[in-house]
Design a protein around this motif. Sequence first.
Motif, PDB file in Angstrom:
ATOM      1  N   ARG A   8       0.828  -1.214   0.000  1.00 17.09           N
ATOM      2  CA  ARG A   8       0.000   0.000   0.000  1.00 17.09           C
ATOM      3  C   ARG A   8       0.861   1.263   0.000  1.00 17.09           C
ATOM      4  O   ARG A   8       0.372   2.361   0.275  1.00 17.09           O
ATOM      5  N   THR A   9       2.177   1.102  -0.304  1.00 15.90           N
ATOM      6  CA  THR A   9       3.115   2.230  -0.194  1.00 15.90           C
ATOM      7  C   THR A   9       2.990   3.241  -1.326  1.00 15.90           C
ATOM      8  O   THR A   9       3.420   4.388  -1.174  1.00 15.90           O
ATOM      9  N   GLY A  10       2.480   2.806  -2.484  1.00  9.52           N
ATOM     10  CA  GLY A  10       2.453   3.682  -3.649  1.00  9.52           C
ATOM     11  C   GLY A  10       3.736   3.655  -4.444  1.00  9.52           C
ATOM     12  O   GLY A  10       3.839   4.280  -5.511  1.00  9.52           O
ATOM     13  N   VAL A  11       4.741   2.926  -3.967  1.00  6.85           N
ATOM     14  CA  VAL A  11       6.038   2.834  -4.647  1.00  6.85           C
ATOM     15  C   VAL A  11       5.973   1.749  -5.723  1.00  6.85           C
ATOM     16  O   VAL A  11       5.549   0.623  -5.456  1.00  6.85           O
ATOM     17  N   LEU A  12       6.408   2.091  -6.927  1.00  7.90           N
ATOM     18  CA  LEU A  12       6.424   1.144  -8.031  1.00  7.90           C
ATOM     19  C   LEU A  12       7.767   0.420  -8.087  1.00  7.90           C
ATOM     20  O   LEU A  12       8.827   1.059  -8.115  1.00  7.90           O
ATOM     21  N   VAL A  13       7.703  -0.904  -8.093  1.00  7.63           N
ATOM     22  CA  VAL A  13       8.915  -1.716  -8.176  1.00  7.63           C
ATOM     23  C   VAL A  13       8.781  -2.683  -9.352  1.00  7.63           C
ATOM     24  O   VAL A  13       7.676  -3.092  -9.720  1.00  7.63           O
ATOM     25  N   SER A  14       9.900  -3.049  -9.945  1.00  5.16           N
ATOM     26  CA  SER A  14       9.886  -4.015 -11.034  1.00  5.16           C
ATOM     27  C   SER A  14       9.376  -5.352 -10.520  1.00  5.16           C
ATOM     28  O   SER A  14       9.572  -5.695  -9.351  1.00  5.16           O
ATOM     29  N   ASN A  15       8.707  -6.109 -11.399  1.00  5.15           N
ATOM     30  CA  ASN A  15       8.148  -7.385 -10.940  1.00  5.15           C
ATOM     31  C   ASN A  15       9.178  -8.503 -10.959  1.00  5.15           C
ATOM     32  O   ASN A  15       8.842  -9.676 -10.871  1.00  5.15           O
ATOM     33  N   LEU A  16      10.427  -8.136 -11.040  1.00  5.25           N
ATOM     34  CA  LEU A  16      11.566  -9.006 -10.726  1.00  5.25           C
ATOM     35  C   LEU A  16      12.481  -8.222  -9.801  1.00  5.25           C
ATOM     36  O   LEU A  16      12.741  -7.040 -10.021  1.00  5.25           O
ATOM     37  N   CYS A  17      12.962  -8.875  -8.755  1.00  2.00           N
ATOM     38  CA  CYS A  17      13.880  -8.250  -7.801  1.00  2.00           C
ATOM     39  C   CYS A  17      15.195  -9.015  -7.852  1.00  2.00           C
ATOM     40  O   CYS A  17      15.189 -10.247  -7.768  1.00  2.00           O
ATOM     41  N   LEU A  18      16.301  -8.312  -8.002  1.00  2.00           N
ATOM     42  CA  LEU A  18      17.600  -8.993  -8.026  1.00  2.00           C
ATOM     43  C   LEU A  18      18.116  -9.188  -6.609  1.00  2.00           C
ATOM     44  O   LEU A  18      18.308  -8.227  -5.863  1.00  2.00           O
ATOM     45  N   GLY A  19      18.346 -10.433  -6.237  1.00  2.00           N
ATOM     46  CA  GLY A  19      18.965 -10.741  -4.957  1.00  2.00           C
ATOM     47  C   GLY A  19      20.478 -10.699  -5.086  1.00  2.00           C
ATOM     48  O   GLY A  19      21.041 -11.139  -6.087  1.00  2.00           O
ATOM     49  N   THR A  20      21.136 -10.181  -4.056  1.00  2.00           N
ATOM     50  CA  THR A  20      22.588  -9.965  -4.122  1.00  2.00           C
ATOM     51  C   THR A  20      23.361 -10.878  -3.182  1.00  2.00           C
ATOM     52  O   THR A  20      24.508 -10.582  -2.831  1.00  2.00           O
TER      53      THR A  20
END
Length: 284
Positions: A8-20
């Motif tokens: 519910r943050t309103g922040v747009l993130v890619s639908n893939l997240c790179l783990g490091t």
Amino acid sequence: MDYKILGRTGVLVSNLCLGTMTFGSETEEGEAMRIFHKCRAAGVNFFDCSNNYSEGRAETILGKAIADCRDDVIITTKVSQRTGKDVNAVGSSRRHIMRSIEQSLTRLKTDRIDLYFIHYFDPFTAMDETLRALDDLVHQGKVLYLGVSNWAAWQIAKALGISAREALARFECIEPMYSLVKRQAEVEILPLAASEQLGVIAYNPLGAGLLSGKYSDRVKLQTGRLVEKEAYGKRYSEPSYYTIAERFVDYAQQLGVNPVTLAISWVQSHPAITAPIIGARNVS
């Protein structure tokens, strides 16, 4: 690249997240930077880290990678895993959290963490003590949003209740294990996330490589995470997992689809999932 709103943050993130997690251990700095830039070129803006990955080296490398694009990326890091030999260099106490955030900010060369996770449940620290410390970090501007990983649904629900009662910053994202062979999150974790509008980033979407086609009863590898890391070997030791993986890989081949692509897409397709966490040792 598609983008989703994180909870519910309103922040747009890619639908893939790179783990490091591989940065600084399995992947040297130069290759890690190439992986990062390859992801950025594809539109990935979401990068997951932890203060204990490669004893802090992953944060240092990620900090160098984001130096010229800090305002364009969403980064996470975590606290609660052991980070040193001192008896208090572990857990979710106010003391450990306050020391750890400063170390993470220094290594990442940034003034704020977009999403700060409690990595594991700490049975020795009162939950409200942890939540108040995290709330202080939000008010100080060092952390923008809070998250939690590897907690049971009842623990997350209890924390959300305390945060609501005490008017504290609440968890906005959770990070559970989720894949075709590890579906426990479907029972309570994902329904909770949907009910409470929590973002969800899922780790091990390939079952530590099991669903990639590299491992099976027919193929015995001498290298790879399931072979080299005892924790992963135990986590995926159930014989039925290999049977599922073989059937899955056969099905992907029938479709003419790479099993890695299909396994990640399967996780992405769950309506409660914001982004699977992908990882790599090298660009290829």
